[in-house]
Design a protein around this motif. Structure first.
Motif, PDB file in Angstrom:
ATOM      1  N   ALA A 249       0.857  -1.197   0.000  1.00  0.00           N
ATOM      2  CA  ALA A 249       0.000   0.000   0.000  1.00  0.00           C
ATOM      3  C   ALA A 249       0.888   1.241   0.000  1.00  0.00           C
ATOM      4  N   THR A 250       0.399   2.302  -0.607  1.00  0.00           N
ATOM      5  CA  THR A 250       1.147   3.556  -0.583  1.00  0.00           C
ATOM      6  C   THR A 250       0.773   4.338   0.673  1.00  0.00           C
ATOM      7  N   LYS A 251       1.807   4.823   1.382  1.00  0.00           N
ATOM      8  CA  LYS A 251       1.540   5.498   2.670  1.00  0.00           C
ATOM      9  C   LYS A 251       0.754   6.792   2.457  1.00  0.00           C
ATOM     10  N   HIS A 252       1.231   7.609   1.552  1.00  0.00           N
ATOM     11  CA  HIS A 252       0.613   8.936   1.389  1.00  0.00           C
ATOM     12  C   HIS A 252       0.207   9.213  -0.062  1.00  0.00           C
ATOM     13  N   GLY A 253       0.172   8.154  -0.894  1.00  0.00           N
ATOM     14  CA  GLY A 253      -0.208   8.372  -2.299  1.00  0.00           C
ATOM     15  C   GLY A 253       0.936   8.874  -3.156  1.00  0.00           C
ATOM     16  N   ASN A 254       2.178   8.776  -2.606  1.00  0.00           N
ATOM     17  CA  ASN A 254       3.350   9.244  -3.373  1.00  0.00           C
ATOM     18  C   ASN A 254       4.169   8.059  -3.860  1.00  0.00           C
ATOM     19  N   PHE A 255       3.540   7.161  -4.602  1.00  0.00           N
ATOM     20  CA  PHE A 255       4.272   6.006  -5.140  1.00  0.00           C
ATOM     21  C   PHE A 255       4.725   6.326  -6.559  1.00  0.00           C
ATOM     22  N   ASN A 256       6.039   6.225  -6.781  1.00  0.00           N
ATOM     23  CA  ASN A 256       6.580   6.439  -8.127  1.00  0.00           C
ATOM     24  C   ASN A 256       7.069   5.114  -8.682  1.00  0.00           C
ATOM     25  N   PRO A 257       6.374   4.533  -9.660  1.00  0.00           N
ATOM     26  CA  PRO A 257       6.788   3.226 -10.183  1.00  0.00           C
ATOM     27  C   PRO A 257       8.100   3.323 -10.957  1.00  0.00           C
ATOM     28  N   ALA A 258       8.874   2.236 -10.908  1.00  0.00           N
ATOM     29  CA  ALA A 258      10.144   2.189 -11.634  1.00  0.00           C
ATOM     30  C   ALA A 258       9.905   2.147 -13.141  1.00  0.00           C
ATOM     31  N   ARG A 259       8.754   1.599 -13.549  1.00  0.00           N
ATOM     32  CA  ARG A 259       8.371   1.558 -14.964  1.00  0.00           C
ATOM     33  C   ARG A 259       6.895   1.201 -15.019  1.00  0.00           C
ATOM     34  N   ALA A 260       6.334   1.131 -16.239  1.00  0.00           N
ATOM     35  CA  ALA A 260       4.949   0.664 -16.378  1.00  0.00           C
ATOM     36  C   ALA A 260       4.914  -0.841 -16.116  1.00  0.00           C
ATOM     37  N   PHE A 261       3.897  -1.307 -15.406  1.00  0.00           N
ATOM     38  CA  PHE A 261       3.789  -2.736 -15.100  1.00  0.00           C
ATOM     39  C   PHE A 261       2.520  -3.329 -15.704  1.00  0.00           C
ATOM     40  N   GLU A 262       2.573  -4.620 -15.972  1.00  0.00           N
ATOM     41  CA  GLU A 262       1.410  -5.352 -16.472  1.00  0.00           C
ATOM     42  C   GLU A 262       0.904  -6.295 -15.383  1.00  0.00           C
ATOM     43  N   ILE A 267       8.305 -11.350 -12.011  1.00  0.00           N
ATOM     44  CA  ILE A 267       9.609 -10.688 -11.873  1.00  0.00           C
ATOM     45  C   ILE A 267      10.602 -11.740 -11.377  1.00  0.00           C
ATOM     46  N   ALA A 268      11.600 -12.022 -12.205  1.00  0.00           N
ATOM     47  CA  ALA A 268      12.465 -13.184 -11.960  1.00  0.00           C
ATOM     48  C   ALA A 268      13.281 -13.061 -10.669  1.00  0.00           C
ATOM     49  N   LYS A 269      13.872 -11.910 -10.418  1.00  0.00           N
ATOM     50  CA  LYS A 269      14.874 -11.797  -9.339  1.00  0.00           C
ATOM     51  C   LYS A 269      14.329 -11.103  -8.098  1.00  0.00           C
ATOM     52  N   ALA A 270      14.592 -11.696  -6.935  1.00  0.00           N
ATOM     53  CA  ALA A 270      14.301 -11.012  -5.666  1.00  0.00           C
ATOM     54  C   ALA A 270      15.108  -9.723  -5.606  1.00  0.00           C
ATOM     55  N   GLY A 271      14.530  -8.700  -5.000  1.00  0.00           N
ATOM     56  CA  GLY A 271      15.238  -7.426  -4.848  1.00  0.00           C
ATOM     57  C   GLY A 271      15.070  -6.493  -6.037  1.00  0.00           C
ATOM     58  N   THR A 272      14.261  -6.883  -7.035  1.00  0.00           N
ATOM     59  CA  THR A 272      14.014  -6.001  -8.185  1.00  0.00           C
ATOM     60  C   THR A 272      13.183  -4.806  -7.729  1.00  0.00           C
ATOM     61  N   LEU A 273      13.621  -3.628  -8.139  1.00  0.00           N
ATOM     62  CA  LEU A 273      12.931  -2.399  -7.730  1.00  0.00           C
ATOM     63  C   LEU A 273      11.592  -2.258  -8.451  1.00  0.00           C
ATOM     64  N   LEU A 274      10.513  -2.085  -7.656  1.00  0.00           N
ATOM     65  CA  LEU A 274       9.186  -1.822  -8.246  1.00  0.00           C
ATOM     66  C   LEU A 274       8.897  -0.329  -8.305  1.00  0.00           C
ATOM     67  N   GLY A 275       9.474   0.415  -7.365  1.00  0.00           N
ATOM     68  CA  GLY A 275       9.257   1.857  -7.340  1.00  0.00           C
ATOM     69  C   GLY A 275       9.647   2.396  -5.976  1.00  0.00           C
ATOM     70  N   HIS A 276       9.343   3.670  -5.752  1.00  0.00           N
ATOM     71  CA  HIS A 276       9.623   4.324  -4.475  1.00  0.00           C
ATOM     72  C   HIS A 276       8.321   4.848  -3.892  1.00  0.00           C
ATOM     73  N   ASP A 277       8.113   4.586  -2.593  1.00  0.00           N
ATOM     74  CA  ASP A 277       6.961   5.140  -1.891  1.00  0.00           C
ATOM     75  C   ASP A 277       7.483   6.146  -0.874  1.00  0.00           C
ATOM     76  N   ASP A 278       7.102   7.399  -1.009  1.00  0.00           N
ATOM     77  CA  ASP A 278       7.684   8.477  -0.186  1.00  0.00           C
ATOM     78  C   ASP A 278       9.214   8.419  -0.252  1.00  0.00           C
ATOM     79  N   GLY A 279       9.747   8.069  -1.400  1.00  0.00           N
ATOM     80  CA  GLY A 279      11.200   8.016  -1.562  1.00  0.00           C
ATOM     81  C   GLY A 279      11.851   6.725  -1.109  1.00  0.00           C
TER      82      GLY A 279
END
Ligand SMILES: [Zn+2]
Length: 313
Positions: A249-262, A267-279
């Motif tokens: 869940a996004t804490k304050h609605g400030n989620f920036n995705p790393a890219r467009a997702f389907e 996602i093959a690898k653990a630790g892959t960045l999905l985006g930043h939430d509040d940085g």
């Protein structure tokens, strides 16, 4: 110009179904022993593929060969307030009908809790329930079968859609499909929730018809030949089951995705960045992580689920 998705079909006029066993609820009893089977539409008022299916089945005069069939248009008031200029608003009127089911023993204070109390005795009668939904985003269809083995087993018997999601429901409140006996490991009553694709895509109606035809035939309450011949579609080559493990869940609605997702992307690898939430970075917790119904490609309110994560099982 509106950014809203196109509406690819005409909405049915449901006023003719107001008078029933309860408003917008119709019970058809064969008079012979057999299961009670319920098909519900408009649990969310702007999810119209299911309303087209139930409208068609009622209009066709479909009768059970054994047991009892129940048809319901749940949040009809939200549907009737649909405004194409603001189409997402008519998901609900006061609150989400599908988060009220854990508190229906309390006095009703919203339109949705009042309506859920009307629908509740029919849900309690049902041995088998199919709840017809569609999706805000343009994702692939999913069958949400709840946490129990018998939900997965029924979804597999239907043979479609390809993706079955096993989940524990929503922290924000109990869904109809998890209510009462449906959530009891000792019961054999079973409910499925189908997400047929984007709300107003013509393809979502094709999926709703296909899954409903498969569900009704599987229950044995009708013969396949009782249903419209063009509803059932070819089955996918195989189905896969995903166990939901996390809800992001996004804490304050400030989620920036790393890219467009389907949806249903693996996602093959653990630790892959999905985006930043509040940085703060949000990463996948394990290898072969499935992204379920990502809502990362649009602005979100505080506290909203951005994506659910799951493992293939
Ligand atoms: Zn829905």
């Amino acid at each position: 110009m509106s950014d809203n998705p196109p509406i690819e079909f005409a909405f049915p006029d449901l006023g003719r179904w107001e008078k029933g066993d309860a408003p917008y609820i119709h019970v058809r009893d064969s008079g012979k022993p057999g299961p009670t089977v319920m098909v519900a539409a408009l649990t969310h008022g702007n999810e119209v593929s299911g309303a087209i299916v139930v409208d068609d089945l009622l209009a066709s005069g479909l009768k059970p060969r054994q047991g009892t069939l129940i048809f319901s248009f749940n949040n009809i008031e939200a549907y009737q307030r649909f405004d194409a200029r603001n189409p997402f608003k008519s998901r609900m009127v006061d609150e989400d009908f599908n988060r009220t089911w854990g508190r229906l023993d309390r006095p009703a204070t919203t339109l949705e809790t009042r309506r859920a109390q009307v629908v509740k005795p029919y849900v309690e009668r049902a041995d088998l329930l199919l709840d017809l939904h569609s999706m805000h985003d343009d994702c692939v269809p999913l069958m949400l079968c709840g946490p129990l083995d018998r939900g997965v087993a029924l979804a597999r018997k239907l043979g479609a859609p390809a993706d079955i999601v096993r989940d524990r429901g929503h922290a924000a409140g109990m869904r109809m499909r998890d209510y009462g006996a449906f959530g009891d490991p000792k019961s054999d009553r079973t409910a499925l929730l189908i997400e047929t694709g984007q709300h107003w895509r013509a393809s979502s109606v094709v999926v709703a018809k296909d899954v409903t035809a498969r569900f009704l035939a599987e229950t044995g309450i009708v013969e396949p030949s009782d249903l419209p011949a063009d509803w059932k579609q070819p089955a996918p080559a195989q189905q896969r089951v995903v166990q939901v493990t996390h809800a992001v869940a996004t804490k304050h609605g400030n989620f920036n995705p790393a890219r467009a997702f389907e949806g249903q992307e693996v996602i093959a690898k653990a630790g892959t960045l999905l985006g930043h939430d509040d940085g703060e970075p949000v990463t996948t917790p394990y290898d072969d992580c499935v992204l379920i119904m990502p809502a990362v490609n649009r602005p979100l309110r505080a506290g909203v689920t951005v994506v659910r994560l799951g493992r293939l099982i």
